[in-house]
Design a protein around this motif. Structure first.
Motif, short mmCIF file in Angstrom:
data_model
loop_
_atom_site.label_atom_id
_atom_site.label_comp_id
_atom_site.label_asym_id
_atom_site.label_seq_id
_atom_site.Cartn_x
_atom_site.Cartn_y
_atom_site.Cartn_z
N THR A 58 0.83 -1.21 0.00
CA THR A 58 0.00 0.00 0.00
C THR A 58 0.86 1.25 0.00
N ASP A 62 0.94 4.42 -2.54
CA ASP A 62 0.80 5.81 -2.10
C ASP A 62 1.95 6.66 -2.61
N ARG A 65 1.62 7.35 -6.30
CA ARG A 65 0.63 8.41 -6.49
C ARG A 65 1.25 9.77 -6.20
N ARG B 102 -4.99 4.98 6.71
CA ARG B 102 -5.52 4.07 5.70
C ARG B 102 -6.46 3.03 6.31
N ASP B 125 -6.94 9.73 8.17
CA ASP B 125 -6.12 9.85 6.96
C ASP B 125 -6.29 8.60 6.09
N GLU B 127 -6.30 8.16 2.93
CA GLU B 127 -5.48 8.06 1.73
C GLU B 127 -3.99 8.05 2.03
N ARG B 129 -2.02 10.50 2.94
CA ARG B 129 -1.24 11.65 2.48
C ARG B 129 -0.43 12.28 3.60
#
Lengths: 145, 179
Positions: A58, A62, A65, B102, B125, B127, B129
């Motif tokens: 994962t 990330d 991205r 996540r 959070d 995602e 980021r």
């Protein structure tokens, strides 16, 4: 023969089979090439010896991205590497930076090679000297049993 | 005496090598030193886990030491450290902010309802980021931030009271907080 050819083909193609991220992310081929190069140079910190291009963790997704977003934002390669090292340290770079603290690391292969040559040179010289000494000894006393 | 030099050189090289190996054994390969140490906190503002209309951020606890604990319900180590976090929260020396990384909101809220909530607030959070800004690569991770807003310590892996007392407490100003 065909089997060998098939095996060779598999071996040749295997690096391609490892890549997880195969989709086209950018319209612009230049940007896509930059993206592919950058994600190959960044380490997946979960899996350690894989790049984020090769890992389906994962975190790797990330980070891919993030790389994509940074390229779209018009950042340079240096800025993207800096973005990563500010957060994860130099360890995220699969190619360590050349800096005073890594000089020894980069010089190590050359140093080891030089060390090996030095040893070989010393051994050859010594052997040569022994050979000469033996020859001289033989000449002096040729009839000795 | 020609012997010593010939035998000493390899022995010395070997000793140096052994020295490197011993030093290597003492280091935990699972721990990557964080470049954030002694740097200002990476600022963030995220939705609160409990209430999407509410913002939770790094400014909330500015001016005092605090902990940021990165957790998720899919993370086994987080379950393992939960009781220690509850104790630290009860101790009351520093507030703990959670960074739910996540994860699924419903699952995360259920986890807190079942196991207890050691956090003063939890930033959500999904995602990851903000986690990237904090250099998070595996939950659980726990950061200690001092009163001036600098990251002073990062602990990777489950925290326990032993680690807390040995590695975190000495970094806190004496007498601050208190129950």
């Amino acid at each position: 023969m065909i089997r060998i050819a098939a095996l060779l083909a598999c071996l040749a193609l295997s690096p391609l089979a490892v890549a997880v991220d195969t989709g086209q992310r950018f319209e612009d081929p230049g940007m896509q090439a930059r993206y592919e190069r950058l994600i190959r140079d960044l380490r997946c910190l979960v899996c350690r010896s894989e790049s984020i291009a090769d890992s389906n963790a994962t975190l790797a997704a990330d980070l891919r991205r993030e790389v994509e977003a940074l390229i779209r934002a018009g950042r340079s390669d240096e800025e993207i590497y800096a973005f990563m090292t500010e957060r994860y340290g130099d360890f995220i770079l699969l190619r360590p930076p050349v800096a005073p603290r890594t000089w020894l690391l980069w010089a190590a292969p050359a140093l080891f090679l030089a060390g090996g040559f030095a040893v070989v040179l010393v051994v050859i010289r010594r052997r040569a000297r022994i050979g000469l000494a033996n020859a001289a000894a033989l000449e002096e006393e040729p009839d000795r049993p | 005496m020609k012997l010593p030099l010939r035998f000493l050189a390899p022995a010395l090289a070997f000793a140096v090598l052994v020295g490197f190996f011993i030093a290597g054994l003492k280091r935990d390969p699972g721990e990557i030193p964080s470049p954030l140490i002694d740097k200002p906190v990476p600022a963030f503002s995220l939705e609160s886990l409990g209430d999407p209309a509410w913002r939770v951020g790094s400014a909330d606890l500015a001016g005092r030491p605090w902990l940021l604990n990165v957790w998720a319900t899919w993370c086994a180590g987080c379950r393992q450290e939960h009781d220690a976090l509850m104790s630290i929260a009860r101790e009351g020396r520093v507030p703990i902010m959670g960074l739910n990384w996540r994860d699924d909101r419903t699952l995360a809220l259920r986890w807190l309802a079942q196991l207890g909530n050691p956090y003063v607030s939890v930033a959500f959070d999904p995602e990851g980021r903000v986690a990237i800004d904090w250099g998070v690569y595996g939950a659980p991770e726990t950061f200690l931030i001092d009163a001036t807003g600098r990251v002073v310590k990062k602990h990777i892996g489950p925290i326990n009271l032993d680690v807390w007392q040995r590695e975190f407490l000495p970094l806190l100003p004496a007498g601050e907080g208190g129950p």
